[in-house]
Design a protein around this motif. Sequence first.
Motif, mmCIF file in Angstrom:
data_model
loop_
_atom_site.group_PDB
_atom_site.id
_atom_site.type_symbol
_atom_site.label_atom_id
_atom_site.label_comp_id
_atom_site.label_asym_id
_atom_site.label_seq_id
_atom_site.Cartn_x
_atom_site.Cartn_y
_atom_site.Cartn_z
ATOM 1 N N ASP A 19 -51.564 120.974 -26.585
ATOM 2 C CA ASP A 19 -50.800 121.014 -27.827
ATOM 3 C C ASP A 19 -49.501 120.236 -27.633
ATOM 4 O O ASP A 19 -48.674 120.599 -26.800
ATOM 5 N N ILE A 20 -49.340 119.170 -28.400
ATOM 6 C CA ILE A 20 -48.130 118.356 -28.260
ATOM 7 C C ILE A 20 -47.191 118.511 -29.463
ATOM 8 O O ILE A 20 -46.238 117.755 -29.618
ATOM 9 N N LYS A 21 -47.477 119.494 -30.314
ATOM 10 C CA LYS A 21 -46.662 119.674 -31.520
ATOM 11 C C LYS A 21 -45.202 119.990 -31.185
ATOM 12 O O LYS A 21 -44.307 119.714 -31.976
ATOM 13 N N ASP A 22 -44.961 120.577 -30.017
ATOM 14 C CA ASP A 22 -43.575 120.926 -29.669
ATOM 15 C C ASP A 22 -42.843 119.771 -28.981
ATOM 16 O O ASP A 22 -41.669 119.877 -28.658
ATOM 17 N N LYS A 23 -43.541 118.658 -28.786
ATOM 18 C CA LYS A 23 -42.887 117.482 -28.214
ATOM 19 C C LYS A 23 -41.941 116.866 -29.244
ATOM 20 O O LYS A 23 -42.207 116.905 -30.442
ATOM 21 N N PHE A 49 -42.359 106.744 -25.217
ATOM 22 C CA PHE A 49 -42.720 108.162 -25.342
ATOM 23 C C PHE A 49 -44.167 108.386 -24.910
ATOM 24 O O PHE A 49 -44.478 109.313 -24.154
ATOM 25 N N ILE A 50 -45.045 107.507 -25.405
ATOM 26 C CA ILE A 50 -46.465 107.640 -25.075
ATOM 27 C C ILE A 50 -46.708 107.416 -23.581
ATOM 28 O O ILE A 50 -47.446 108.160 -22.938
ATOM 29 N N ASP A 62 -47.628 113.834 -35.682
ATOM 30 C CA ASP A 62 -48.166 114.462 -34.474
ATOM 31 C C ASP A 62 -47.102 115.133 -33.612
ATOM 32 O O ASP A 62 -47.411 116.036 -32.845
ATOM 33 N N VAL A 63 -45.873 114.650 -33.683
ATOM 34 C CA VAL A 63 -44.797 115.235 -32.883
ATOM 35 C C VAL A 63 -43.564 115.396 -33.770
ATOM 36 O O VAL A 63 -43.498 114.856 -34.869
ATOM 37 N N LYS A 64 -42.589 116.129 -33.285
ATOM 38 C CA LYS A 64 -41.338 116.293 -34.027
ATOM 39 C C LYS A 64 -40.491 115.029 -33.871
ATOM 40 O O LYS A 64 -40.263 114.565 -32.767
ATOM 41 N N VAL A 65 -40.038 114.488 -34.983
ATOM 42 C CA VAL A 65 -39.234 113.274 -34.970
ATOM 43 C C VAL A 65 -37.860 113.564 -35.548
ATOM 44 O O VAL A 65 -37.741 114.149 -36.608
ATOM 45 N N THR A 66 -36.829 113.158 -34.824
ATOM 46 C CA THR A 66 -35.473 113.217 -35.352
ATOM 47 C C THR A 66 -34.916 111.796 -35.371
ATOM 48 O O THR A 66 -35.309 110.957 -34.554
#
Length: 480
Positions: A124-128, A324-325, A453-457
């Motif tokens: 699970d990479i949702k918290d990345k 990142f990848i 797919d991931v959190k973006v700021t």
Amino acid sequence: MSQAVMNAEKIIIKPEITKAEIVLSSNELESSREKQLKQIQKSISLPGFRPGKVPASIIKKKYSSAAFYEGFEDLLKNKTNEVLSSQISKPLYYVYDFPSVILDDGTDKKINIEVLLEPHVDIDIKDKEVELVKYGFTDNQRNIFSNIIIFFNFLKENKVEKLNTPDNLFVMSADVYSQNPDTEDKSKLESIPLFVHNYQYVEFALNEILPKEIESSKTYNIDLKKWIGALEQNFADKKHALIGKLNTLQEKNIESVYLTINEIHDYTQLESNLDVEKVKRTLNIKDENTAINLEFVYSKLSEIIDIVADYFSGNENIKIGNDFINNLIGIEIPDDFIQKMYNTYVKEEDKKNVTIDILKREIISNIESNILKNLLPNTFNPSFDIEAFSTNVAKTYLVETLLTQMYLFDMESTKQYILYSIQTSNNENREHLLQNYHNRDSVFTFAQNLSNDVKVTYKTQNINQKEFYKYIGVKKDVFI
């Protein structure tokens, strides 16, 4: 099974390597040999026989050994495909463990095969999280960029004989000559064309080598060494094309050059020099009641400038996303498997250019791509509608043309051209077009796809001067 180890920096993947045995029976090998001999018989031509009519006994005696090894290769390929499709799930790479010599001795042949399996990674990479940039222009930068676009697109000619520099907005065309163009032998004359606007005037060090008041159709004698020195102060990397051309003249022991000003166009009064028809045509203004003035042009150009800022943000964010990848996944493959791959698939004559490290990086890169397509499906396989896709591609064409040539395309017309190209092509060409356009589209969609797919700021910052000022040819401290 493949192993996945989570640490503070990367997800380390160790793909599974499985082994299998391929058996080529003596009967299968003999049958494969006979098949090869028949093929040879059909095509071979020997003295005394018509093509295709050489007796089988002669063919067998002369080509039996060659037919065996060709048959062996065909049979091994077919058997390998059977094993990979029926016994092994998701094979990526395989190597054989051959005996040192394959003998044509009528016995069964047993070949071991090692297969690298596609790793299954369920993480699970949702918290990345990843931090992207959102570039913007200052008011000063917007003004400079707008003025340059206006220079190249929207002004009537306004030639003047004299100009006080560099206070006014102007465009100047000139030629730099290796000898005095009025008195020397023209057959030996070398020239360098110059076309500069007022923002480039200081960058090209013309303010240091020309008087404050310059005149059209006048030739100025310039100390070459002094000019090159001033240019090198302005271009820290010393790689500007003009520096290179002037250095070429200096290498020929030329000490001074002659700069002839051909034309000067003064645009101090921009409003009165605005070409209304050009503005309407370029910006696709159809409403006859629209008031075309400088304020309107600046407002329209502001929209274009925002697209340019998005373009630079997109390019920067692709780099950030790739980092990142790359930092997300790490692949570890046993060195002995890589060595077997290298020995099996890289020809001796190619080993000078293809090292084992190059092969290893290629294998690892392919495995990473397969994993990441599953972990980040939106980034690698974005679903898009043709309308939005064409809009993004049109934006990129607009920006690229604007930055490289300072010529403003109408975005709506460009978008319609892209749509037409895609919709009227056959399936094969359509796929080709979409593939070629994908990188242009990704400049504007990468951040959005990644954020699915991931959190973006986002961090907001001024436009990247280092990347941008060189495109429009202005001195760095002018653009700040």
